[in-house]
Design an enzyme around this catalytic site. Structure first.
Site, mmCIF file in Angstrom:
data_model
loop_
_atom_site.group_PDB
_atom_site.id
_atom_site.type_symbol
_atom_site.label_atom_id
_atom_site.label_comp_id
_atom_site.label_asym_id
_atom_site.label_seq_id
_atom_site.Cartn_x
_atom_site.Cartn_y
_atom_site.Cartn_z
ATOM 1 N N GLU A 230 -29.959 2.928 -35.046
ATOM 2 C CA GLU A 230 -28.650 3.106 -34.416
ATOM 3 C C GLU A 230 -27.616 2.614 -35.411
ATOM 4 O OE1 GLU A 230 -25.630 1.364 -31.168
ATOM 5 O OE2 GLU A 230 -27.760 1.100 -30.690
ATOM 6 N N CYS A 264 -20.267 -0.528 -31.466
ATOM 7 C CA CYS A 264 -20.644 0.756 -32.056
ATOM 8 C C CYS A 264 -20.089 1.919 -31.255
ATOM 9 C CB CYS A 264 -22.161 0.852 -32.167
ATOM 10 S SG CYS A 264 -23.044 0.534 -30.628
#
Length: 463
Positions: A230, A264
């Site tokens: 990720e 994020c």
């Protein structure tokens, strides 16, 4: 002996310091993990879930301590620290609840004279490399499901949040987890790469930068192990003319500025229909201006420092470059006295007259700044939202469900929200496309990445 330091963004002092593990310590840790994993795999999923539940309970009991340590380690306001614990609890308890059904063998259906199934076998020793920005939640996204699936886990946490890994270790120790099954290990970048290349790791779950993801792939080259990556994000929002404006402003401001924009999936760029552009910008600017930037140990603070001065200066430079190229600022940062060059403390900012020629609209900022672009149609918004090397989440703000359902499939992203942002629903797959990485965590599908299929093909009759 090499040491890793956690330097507090609150005052620039060393808050914690730990020795980097030696080669002998690393070898011992992985030998223990491998031995423990073989016994752990023999336990039922329900038994594994009981241990994980006790560990979650232990972390919840540490909430006050966790909130204070997070404030010192990464600048999260102490008033918001409990939210991290609430988030880890939601995700962990969901994965525990669905584990048995998710890990059941797959039955391909009846076939005369045969007994067939596909089981989900643990991979072995999973290495989680966790980031500092949501340090408990991101770590437990893989740690809990990996354990439930029958794996052992070794956690290497970010230097900025050294104590988080120790709290997780404390929780599993209190839960009575078998020795060696979960271990916290302190490593530097070089040692981490060597370990991944050593053949002792059966999977890597990494959350971090695109550059970090590339380093993971290089280290794992030739090992034939799965990587969950990720990576970066530059998440967009599209505000249609028919949105609930007050609700949209409130939630986009939170999505852009919470945690100083260090998420994020924070909102970093907004595309808004021209008919409501000015109203949205005015509302976002007012929301940004209302934040209290200050010491995160002060309960009145709702915006703490960024992780380090260099990170804040990077975002300040993005804003300065955009302004030099014609962008307009809408928050008076002079009223935030702590916001100055060389400081980790940075005020929120809203920019207009921005374009995709500017770094602030294309390169991950990871700070409390958001750019707003006026659009005239859904089609224009879709094109601009997809004009990015990243693809983690995107949000559509509208009261028209049919419009959202029409737009969503056209967006190049792992998750599409309607009327929300900056959130992980543990029942849904957390994944990304393009340079945001590969792999999947959470939901039933998250277990697929942490197991391997094994087919059983028995012919029951030879007549």
């Amino acid at each position: 002996m090499k040491k890793i330091q956690c330097v507090s963004p609150v005052d620039g002092r060393v808050y914690a310091e730990r020795d980097v593990a030696t080669q002998d310590q690393i070898a011992t840790a992985f030998a223990k993990a491998s031995a423990a994993q073989h016994l752990w795999a023999e336990k039922s999923v329900a038994e594994r879930g009981q241990y994980c539940t006790l560990a979650v309970d232990a972390m919840i009991a540490m909430t006050d301590r966790i909130a204070e340590e997070l404030a010192w380690q990464m600048g999260r306001p102490i008033s918001q620290g409990a939210g991290e614990v609430k988030g880890l609890e939601e995700r962990a308890r969901h994965m525990i609840a669905i584990a048995e059904a998710s890990l059941e063998p797959y039955d391909p259906g009846f076939k005369e004279g045969f007994k067939r199934k596909i089981s989900r076998e643990p991979l072995g020793v999973v290495m989680t490399i966790a980031p500092w920005n949501f340090p408990f939640m991101t770590a437990l996204n893989s740690v809990i499901p990996a354990l439930l699936a029958g794996n052992a886990v070794v956690l290497k946490h970010a230097s900025n949040t050294l104590l988080v890994a120790e709290r997780i270790q404390d929780a599993f120790d209190q839960a009575g987890l078998p020795e060696g099954l979960f271990q916290n290990i302190v490593l530097d970048h070089g040692t981490t790469s060597e370990l991944i290349a050593s053949g002792n790791v059966d999977m890597v779950c990494f959350t971090g930068s695109v550059g970090g993801g590339k380093a993971m792939e290089q280290a794992a080259a030739g090992q034939f192990i799965p990587l969950g990556l990720e990576l970066g994000g530059k998440d967009p929002a599209y505000v249609r003319a028919d949105c609930n404006m007050a609700y949209t402003i409130e939630n986009l401001a939170d999505g852009a500025f919470f945690n100083s924009g260090q998420s994020c999936c924070s909102i970093e760029r907004i595309y808004v229909h021209e008919s409501v552009h000015d109203e949205l910008v005015a509302g976002l600017a007012a929301a940004g201006q209302a934040y209290t930037l200050g010491n995160p140990l002060d309960t009145a603070t709702n915006l703490g420092p960024m992780i380090k001065p260099a990170a804040a200066d990077f975002v300040r430079q993005q804003v300065a470059d955009a302004v030099a190229a014609g962008a307009k600022t809408h928050v008076d940062t002079s009223l935030f006295t702590l916001d100055k060059p060389g400081s980790a403390y940075m005020a929120p900012q809203v920019l207009t007259n921005v374009t995709h020629d500017m770094s602030v609209m294309t390169e991950e900022s990871f700070g409390p700044v958001v750019g707003v672009i006026k659009v005239s149609s859904d089609e224009e918004a879709i094109a601009l939202m997809n004009d990015s090397e990243f693809g983690l989440t995107a949000g559509i703000w509208t009261e028209d469900l049919a419009a959202a359902e029409r737009i969503a499939p056209q967006l190049e992203t792992g998750t599409v929200f309607m009327n929300r942002c900056d959130y992980l629903d543990p029942a849904l797959a957390w994944t990304g496309v393009k340079n945001t990485g590969r792999g999947c965590s959470l939901s039933k599908m998250g277990f697929d990445a942490l197991t391997r299929p094994k087919s059983f093909h028995f012919k029951t009759s030879t007549n």
